[in-house]
Motif scaffolding. Sequence first.
Motif, PDB file in Angstrom:
ATOM      1  N   UNK A  18      38.506   2.091  15.692  1.00 22.04           N
ATOM      2  CA  UNK A  18      38.885   3.503  15.826  1.00 22.04           C
ATOM      3  C   UNK A  18      39.566   3.752  17.163  1.00 22.04           C
ATOM      4  N   UNK A  19      39.064   3.158  18.227  1.00 20.34           N
ATOM      5  CA  UNK A  19      39.681   3.315  19.540  1.00 20.34           C
ATOM      6  C   UNK A  19      41.080   2.726  19.590  1.00 20.34           C
ATOM      7  N   UNK A  20      41.260   1.569  18.987  1.00 17.60           N
ATOM      8  CA  UNK A  20      42.576   0.943  18.952  1.00 17.60           C
ATOM      9  C   UNK A  20      43.566   1.798  18.164  1.00 17.60           C
ATOM     10  N   UNK A  21      43.144   2.293  16.998  1.00 17.30           N
ATOM     11  CA  UNK A  21      44.014   3.156  16.201  1.00 17.30           C
ATOM     12  C   UNK A  21      44.350   4.448  16.939  1.00 17.30           C
ATOM     13  N   UNK A  22      43.388   5.005  17.658  1.00 23.99           N
ATOM     14  CA  UNK A  22      43.636   6.227  18.430  1.00 23.99           C
ATOM     15  C   UNK A  22      44.639   5.963  19.548  1.00 23.99           C
ATOM     16  N   UNK A  23      44.496   4.838  20.245  1.00 24.96           N
ATOM     17  CA  UNK A  23      45.441   4.520  21.315  1.00 24.96           C
ATOM     18  C   UNK A  23      46.841   4.288  20.760  1.00 24.96           C
ATOM     19  N   UNK A  24      46.936   3.594  19.636  1.00 27.55           N
ATOM     20  CA  UNK A  24      48.243   3.368  19.014  1.00 27.55           C
ATOM     21  C   UNK A  24      48.871   4.692  18.609  1.00 27.55           C
ATOM     22  N   UNK A  25      48.074   5.606  18.055  1.00 28.25           N
ATOM     23  CA  UNK A  25      48.587   6.912  17.647  1.00 28.25           C
ATOM     24  C   UNK A  25      49.066   7.720  18.854  1.00 28.25           C
TER      25      UNK A  25
END
Length: 90
Positions: A60-67
């Motif tokens: 979730x953190x990785x997806x949030x940073x990518x977004x």
Amino acid sequence: MMTVVTNEYFPAAAVLFGVVLFWTVAFFGGLSLLSTNQPPIATLTWLLFVYAAAVLSPLAGLLAMVDLVRRWWRNRSARAAGRVAGTKSA
């Protein structure tokens, strides 16, 4: 306050904040449940929850940073294109 909540960066930033908060709390005493006298099913349930959170929160953190980076890059490109288009038409 409403401008912050309706900001396009808010959902991803909130998820990233939650992930960082989860790992900070886990770092400073996440294993304290094991030192208390709990029924085995309660301990097992808690450990399964923590295991799922530990596996899913980095994702979730990785997806949030990518977004966040994608939105920032898109807005930056749009501003640059607007400036270039503005100078050509003038």
